[in-house]
Motif scaffolding. Structure first.
Motif, PDB file in Angstrom:
ATOM      1  N   TRP A   8       0.822  -1.206   0.000  1.00 43.38           N
ATOM      2  CA  TRP A   8       0.000   0.000   0.000  1.00 43.38           C
ATOM      3  C   TRP A   8       0.860   1.261   0.000  1.00 43.38           C
ATOM      4  CZ3 TRP A   8      -4.957  -0.449  -1.082  1.00 43.38           C
ATOM      5  CH2 TRP A   8      -5.548  -1.703  -0.909  1.00 43.38           C
ATOM      6  N   PRO A   9       0.282   2.399  -0.403  1.00 42.44           N
ATOM      7  CA  PRO A   9       1.047   3.645  -0.430  1.00 42.44           C
ATOM      8  C   PRO A   9       1.679   3.950   0.933  1.00 42.44           C
ATOM      9  CG  PRO A   9      -1.061   3.955  -1.520  1.00 42.44           C
ATOM     10  CD  PRO A   9      -1.092   2.594  -0.877  1.00 42.44           C
ATOM     11  N   HIS A  10       2.952   4.323   0.879  1.00 38.23           N
ATOM     12  CA  HIS A  10       3.694   4.647   2.093  1.00 38.23           C
ATOM     13  C   HIS A  10       4.873   5.535   1.725  1.00 38.23           C
ATOM     14  CE1 HIS A  10       5.849   1.243   0.372  1.00 38.23           C
ATOM     15  NE2 HIS A  10       6.910   1.615   1.073  1.00 38.23           N
ATOM     16  N   THR A  11       5.564   6.040   2.738  1.00 36.21           N
ATOM     17  CA  THR A  11       6.761   6.851   2.533  1.00 36.21           C
ATOM     18  C   THR A  11       7.896   6.286   3.367  1.00 36.21           C
ATOM     19  OG1 THR A  11       6.160   8.369   4.299  1.00 36.21           O
ATOM     20  CG2 THR A  11       5.468   8.975   2.075  1.00 36.21           C
ATOM     21  N   GLY A  12       9.120   6.520   2.906  1.00 34.14           N
ATOM     22  CA  GLY A  12      10.292   6.132   3.669  1.00 34.14           C
ATOM     23  C   GLY A  12      10.534   7.120   4.802  1.00 34.14           C
ATOM     24  N   PRO A  13      11.473   6.786   5.701  1.00 36.89           N
ATOM     25  CA  PRO A  13      11.672   7.591   6.907  1.00 36.89           C
ATOM     26  C   PRO A  13      12.483   8.871   6.721  1.00 36.89           C
ATOM     27  CG  PRO A  13      13.182   5.748   6.896  1.00 36.89           C
ATOM     28  CD  PRO A  13      12.285   5.584   5.697  1.00 36.89           C
ATOM     29  N   THR A  14      13.163   9.051   5.588  1.00 31.61           N
ATOM     30  CA  THR A  14      14.033  10.213   5.430  1.00 31.61           C
ATOM     31  C   THR A  14      14.206  10.565   3.957  1.00 31.61           C
ATOM     32  OG1 THR A  14      16.257  11.085   5.874  1.00 31.61           O
ATOM     33  CG2 THR A  14      16.099   8.724   5.420  1.00 31.61           C
ATOM     34  N   ASN A  15      14.523  11.839   3.714  1.00 34.55           N
ATOM     35  CA  ASN A  15      14.836  12.253   2.351  1.00 34.55           C
ATOM     36  C   ASN A  15      16.346  12.421   2.164  1.00 34.55           C
ATOM     37  OD1 ASN A  15      15.272  14.594   3.775  1.00 34.55           O
ATOM     38  ND2 ASN A  15      14.139  15.911   2.383  1.00 34.55           N
ATOM     39  N   CYS A  16      17.134  11.837   3.045  1.00 35.18           N
ATOM     40  CA  CYS A  16      18.595  11.915   2.960  1.00 35.18           C
ATOM     41  C   CYS A  16      19.180  10.835   2.069  1.00 35.18           C
ATOM     42  CB  CYS A  16      19.203  11.792   4.365  1.00 35.18           C
ATOM     43  SG  CYS A  16      18.795  13.182   5.400  1.00 35.18           S
ATOM     44  N   ARG A  17      18.358   9.967   1.550  1.00 34.84           N
ATOM     45  CA  ARG A  17      18.867   8.862   0.738  1.00 34.84           C
ATOM     46  C   ARG A  17      18.056   8.725  -0.540  1.00 34.84           C
ATOM     47  NH1 ARG A  17      16.170   3.986   4.230  1.00 34.84           N
ATOM     48  NH2 ARG A  17      14.121   4.158   3.300  1.00 34.84           N
ATOM     49  N   LEU A  18      18.653   8.026  -1.484  1.00 36.86           N
ATOM     50  CA  LEU A  18      17.927   7.550  -2.650  1.00 36.86           C
ATOM     51  C   LEU A  18      17.969   6.034  -2.595  1.00 36.86           C
ATOM     52  CD1 LEU A  18      19.214   9.888  -5.497  1.00 36.86           C
ATOM     53  CD2 LEU A  18      17.126  10.091  -4.144  1.00 36.86           C
ATOM     54  N   ARG A  19      16.945   5.401  -3.082  1.00 36.00           N
ATOM     55  CA  ARG A  19      16.866   3.943  -3.064  1.00 36.00           C
ATOM     56  C   ARG A  19      17.038   3.437  -4.493  1.00 36.00           C
ATOM     57  NH1 ARG A  19      13.622   0.661   1.186  1.00 36.00           N
ATOM     58  NH2 ARG A  19      15.579   1.187   2.170  1.00 36.00           N
ATOM     59  N   MET A  20      17.945   2.469  -4.640  1.00 37.26           N
ATOM     60  CA  MET A  20      18.215   1.870  -5.945  1.00 37.26           C
ATOM     61  C   MET A  20      17.714   0.430  -5.932  1.00 37.26           C
ATOM     62  SD  MET A  20      22.104   3.405  -6.446  1.00 37.26           S
ATOM     63  CE  MET A  20      22.568   2.002  -7.372  1.00 37.26           C
ATOM     64  N   HIS A  21      16.967   0.059  -6.946  1.00 34.18           N
ATOM     65  CA  HIS A  21      16.483  -1.316  -7.124  1.00 34.18           C
ATOM     66  C   HIS A  21      17.127  -1.893  -8.381  1.00 34.18           C
ATOM     67  CE1 HIS A  21      12.346  -0.940  -4.868  1.00 34.18           C
ATOM     68  NE2 HIS A  21      13.379  -0.649  -4.100  1.00 34.18           N
ATOM     69  N   ARG A  34       4.845   2.657  -8.229  1.00 37.55           N
ATOM     70  CA  ARG A  34       4.414   4.050  -8.434  1.00 37.55           C
ATOM     71  C   ARG A  34       5.104   4.893  -7.383  1.00 37.55           C
ATOM     72  NH1 ARG A  34       1.635   7.535  -5.730  1.00 37.55           N
ATOM     73  NH2 ARG A  34       0.778   5.975  -4.322  1.00 37.55           N
ATOM     74  N   CYS A  35       5.759   5.960  -7.820  1.00 36.09           N
ATOM     75  CA  CYS A  35       6.335   6.948  -6.909  1.00 36.09           C
ATOM     76  C   CYS A  35       5.778   8.299  -7.341  1.00 36.09           C
ATOM     77  CB  CYS A  35       7.860   6.920  -6.979  1.00 36.09           C
ATOM     78  SG  CYS A  35       8.654   7.979  -5.750  1.00 36.09           S
ATOM     79  N   HIS A  56       4.953   6.100  -2.337  1.00 37.85           N
ATOM     80  CA  HIS A  56       5.118   5.080  -3.377  1.00 37.85           C
ATOM     81  C   HIS A  56       4.362   3.823  -2.976  1.00 37.85           C
ATOM     82  CE1 HIS A  56       8.440   4.607  -0.517  1.00 37.85           C
ATOM     83  NE2 HIS A  56       8.491   3.322  -0.855  1.00 37.85           N
ATOM     84  N   GLU A  57       4.054   2.998  -3.977  1.00 32.68           N
ATOM     85  CA  GLU A  57       3.397   1.708  -3.744  1.00 32.68           C
ATOM     86  C   GLU A  57       3.826   0.740  -4.824  1.00 32.68           C
ATOM     87  OE1 GLU A  57      -0.989   1.413  -4.267  1.00 32.68           O
ATOM     88  OE2 GLU A  57      -0.844   3.387  -5.210  1.00 32.68           O
ATOM     89  N   VAL A  58       3.625  -0.552  -4.550  1.00 35.30           N
ATOM     90  CA  VAL A  58       4.123  -1.611  -5.435  1.00 35.30           C
ATOM     91  C   VAL A  58       3.019  -2.618  -5.700  1.00 35.30           C
ATOM     92  CG1 VAL A  58       5.764  -3.528  -5.567  1.00 35.30           C
ATOM     93  CG2 VAL A  58       6.478  -1.356  -4.580  1.00 35.30           C
ATOM     94  N   TRP A  59       2.983  -3.126  -6.933  1.00 38.21           N
ATOM     95  CA  TRP A  59       2.091  -4.218  -7.321  1.00 38.21           C
ATOM     96  C   TRP A  59       2.932  -5.355  -7.889  1.00 38.21           C
ATOM     97  CZ3 TRP A  59       1.324   0.848  -8.516  1.00 38.21           C
ATOM     98  CH2 TRP A  59       0.174   1.444  -8.019  1.00 38.21           C
ATOM     99  N   GLN A  60       2.632  -6.558  -7.477  1.00 32.94           N
ATOM    100  CA  GLN A  60       3.292  -7.743  -8.024  1.00 32.94           C
ATOM    101  C   GLN A  60       2.179  -8.676  -8.479  1.00 32.94           C
ATOM    102  OE1 GLN A  60       4.451  -9.980  -9.456  1.00 32.94           O
ATOM    103  NE2 GLN A  60       5.601 -11.437  -8.286  1.00 32.94           N
ATOM    104  N   GLU A  61       1.750  -8.496  -9.719  1.00 35.23           N
ATOM    105  CA  GLU A  61       0.602  -9.230 -10.254  1.00 35.23           C
ATOM    106  C   GLU A  61       1.009 -10.337 -11.215  1.00 35.23           C
ATOM    107  OE1 GLU A  61      -1.383  -5.822 -11.881  1.00 35.23           O
ATOM    108  OE2 GLU A  61      -2.403  -5.392  -9.991  1.00 35.23           O
TER     109      GLU A  61
END
Length: 89
Positions: A8-21, A34-35, A56-61
């Motif tokens: 479900w839609p949520h936010t990370g704890p800080t804007n000091c980082r970027l997340r790489m997948h 979705r971001c 952001h939120e994620v779907w794995q369909e």
């Protein structure tokens, strides 16, 4: 991530980082993130970078599992001093 998962839609704890997948095992179709107002699909061998302090939120369909490698890096707009005074990410 198992088939049928919706984070479900949520936010990370800080804007000091970027997340790489990095997409390791990406079944097609149906694996997307979705971001804010942009939705993207992962691709095997490709890196997707986003600021997870934004909603952001994620779907794995897809019919099989999805596997990604996650790496957090400092936000490029942080100064060296800010990086040194913040706790590690």
């Amino acid at each position: 991530m198992q088939p049928g998962t919706h984070v479900w839609p949520h936010t990370g704890p800080t804007n000091c980082r970027l997340r790489m997948h990095l997409g390791l095992v990406i079944p097609k179709p149906g694996c997307r993130i979705r971001c804010t107002n942009q939705t993207r699909e992962w691709q095997e061998g490709k890196i997707l970078i986003f600021d997870d302090s934004f909603e952001h939120e994620v779907w794995q369909e897809a019919d099989s599992y999805r596997l990604i490698f996650i790496v957090d890096v400092w936000h490029p707009e942080l100064s060296q001093y800010q990086r040194q005074t913040l706790s590690p990410i």
